[in-house]
Enzyme design. Sequence first.
Site, PDB file in Angstrom:
ATOM      1  CB  CYS A 139      80.737  61.138  60.970  1.00  0.00           C
ATOM      2  SG  CYS A 139      82.368  60.726  61.548  1.00  0.00           S
TER       3      CYS A 139
HETATM    4  C1  UDX Z   1      81.825  61.385  56.566  1.00  0.00           C
HETATM    5  C2  UDX Z   1      82.168  62.649  55.787  1.00  0.00           C
HETATM    6  O1  UDX Z   1      82.225  62.339  54.388  1.00  0.00           O
HETATM    7  C3  UDX Z   1      83.515  63.184  56.256  1.00  0.00           C
HETATM    8  O2  UDX Z   1      83.818  64.394  55.575  1.00  0.00           O
HETATM    9  C4  UDX Z   1      83.431  63.449  57.754  1.00  0.00           C
HETATM   10  O3  UDX Z   1      84.656  63.989  58.252  1.00  0.00           O
HETATM   11  C5  UDX Z   1      83.097  62.158  58.480  1.00  0.00           C
HETATM   12  O4  UDX Z   1      81.858  61.629  57.991  1.00  0.00           O
HETATM   13  P1  UDX Z   1      82.435  58.834  56.514  1.00  0.00           P
HETATM   14  O5  UDX Z   1      81.422  58.743  57.608  1.00  0.00           O
HETATM   15  O6  UDX Z   1      83.744  58.146  56.656  1.00  0.00           O
HETATM   16  O7  UDX Z   1      82.771  60.407  56.229  1.00  0.00           O
HETATM   17  O8  UDX Z   1      81.738  58.203  55.231  1.00  0.00           O
HETATM   18  P2  UDX Z   1      81.173  58.729  53.836  1.00  0.00           P
HETATM   19  O9  UDX Z   1      82.099  58.282  52.772  1.00  0.00           O
HETATM   20  O10 UDX Z   1      80.851  60.164  53.908  1.00  0.00           O
HETATM   21  O11 UDX Z   1      79.805  57.885  53.731  1.00  0.00           O
HETATM   22  C6  UDX Z   1      78.862  58.030  54.774  1.00  0.00           C
HETATM   23  C7  UDX Z   1      77.655  57.132  54.473  1.00  0.00           C
HETATM   24  O12 UDX Z   1      76.906  57.673  53.384  1.00  0.00           O
HETATM   25  C8  UDX Z   1      78.001  55.691  54.088  1.00  0.00           C
HETATM   26  O13 UDX Z   1      77.082  54.810  54.721  1.00  0.00           O
HETATM   27  C9  UDX Z   1      77.793  55.667  52.574  1.00  0.00           C
HETATM   28  O14 UDX Z   1      77.396  54.376  52.102  1.00  0.00           O
HETATM   29  C10 UDX Z   1      76.630  56.650  52.422  1.00  0.00           C
HETATM   30  N1  UDX Z   1      76.565  57.296  51.104  1.00  0.00           N
HETATM   31  C11 UDX Z   1      77.611  58.050  50.677  1.00  0.00           C
HETATM   32  C12 UDX Z   1      75.407  57.162  50.341  1.00  0.00           C
HETATM   33  O15 UDX Z   1      74.464  56.463  50.729  1.00  0.00           O
HETATM   34  N2  UDX Z   1      75.324  57.805  49.138  1.00  0.00           N
HETATM   35  C13 UDX Z   1      76.353  58.575  48.660  1.00  0.00           C
HETATM   36  O16 UDX Z   1      76.232  59.108  47.561  1.00  0.00           O
HETATM   37  C14 UDX Z   1      77.532  58.689  49.453  1.00  0.00           C
END
Ligand code: UDX
Length: 425
Positions: free
Chosen positions: A265
């Site tokens: 996403c």
């Molecule tokens: C995301 C959005 O959170 C969600 O609301 C939307 O509908 C779809 O995209 P998702 O892609 O499942 O959800 O994962 P998410 O938990 O948001 O993490 C995304 C990425 O960011 C991951 O690679 C995670 O490791 C990274 N991340 C997350 C960080 O590097 N730091 C953070 O503090 C949080």
Amino acid sequence: MHTRISVVGGGYVGLVSAACFSQLGHIVNLIEIDPTKVQAINQGRPPIYENGLEEILLAHVGKNLTATSSYESIPDSEVVLICVGTPQAQDGGADLSMISSAARSIGIALQRSDGYHVVAVKSTVPPGTTEHLVRPTVMKCSEKDANAIGFVMNPEFLREGLAVQDFMKPDRIVIGSSDQMAGDRFEGIYSGLEAPLIRTSLTAAEMIKYTSNAFLSTKISFSNEIGNICKRLGIDVYEVMKGVGLDHRINPYFLNAGAGFGGSCFPKDVSALIHLAKNVGEDPALLNAVVEINDKQPMRMIELLEKRVGNLQGKKIAVIGLAFKNDTDDARESRAIPVIIELIQRGAKVAAYDPQANSSMSKIVPEISYCANPSDALEMADACLVMTEWPEFSYLDREFDLMKRKVIIEGRRILSCKDAEGICW
Ligand code: UDX
């Protein structure tokens, strides 16, 4: 009061939405082109792993939830939900071909219908798509009068691995609509969920989704830039963000510095927003910087590694953690991918391990070895890179004694052993 709902597209958004709407008491038909998925769902076996999903399927399939490959349920459905994929196109924009195809099939199916129907887009689409692509396509194919079909845009905010929880306990429900009646009819299907509800225009609803993901991505790239500066100053960025996140205007979430954001996403949605901005004559300088920081961040793992072990030619490097985040088997856009590709290009021998994502990563990078446990990957390794925040990695300790040299670099803050160095801490 239950509503008959057809959901088009059985991916993680469509399947979770169909299941949760059936949990709310509605009569749901999930339309999915892949017959193996249809069969699995009707047997109560979810084709994807999502916490709590299997229990909901087992409780409702065969009762008020049915999966099918046909559009025959559409004429009797008061609400039709479009949940098909909008992957990144070659030019960086969103590929809307599956949206168009779904709109055509829905329109044709509605030819045989009576009464009023609402067609709602839940897929992430660029602002203007519902009004200027979905609506005219459905109206043309259905040959109905303009007031026979209402249009809604209802974005999803589901995180992989937490999608059922995020659906049943949303921070907010956003409903964009072409007219008051469409929105009013659609609003009813969410009765039973307690959450702030926003009624707005179709384009504002589409933009709320992109802006949410772009802002979360911005928080992550911001945290990584601060982390990169802090590392040079010998400051722990996690200490810094603990203090920053307590400001109620900032909040503590999505401030975890590391190897950057992956997943199906964030990368594609930020790219689509950049593409959209350029199309309307705006220079998205900040969004470009968010992507640039995210693209460069994984390379810092390689720089740190070479600083510690020298030339990588012929060296065994363990990479533990392949999924784009913990609690999922999904490796799409995982930050481990550019790291592994660079290791291969520099002649390293890569031994990889992930509790769930070995198989998905092997489809992306087949030429490395995949281990069944961390010890096999760490055995006689010159170094170890940690690329996913799996909670089980925080228990690793004696396994690191198997390494030729205890050079451990974390792309995610997860280990408890003191020998590790962080990408930006
Ligand atoms: C995301 C959005 O959170 C969600 O609301 C939307 O509908 C779809 O995209 P998702 O892609 O499942 O959800 O994962 P998410 O938990 O948001 O993490 C995304 C990425 O960011 C991951 O690679 C995670 O490791 C990274 N991340 C997350 C960080 O590097 N730091 C953070 O503090 C949080």
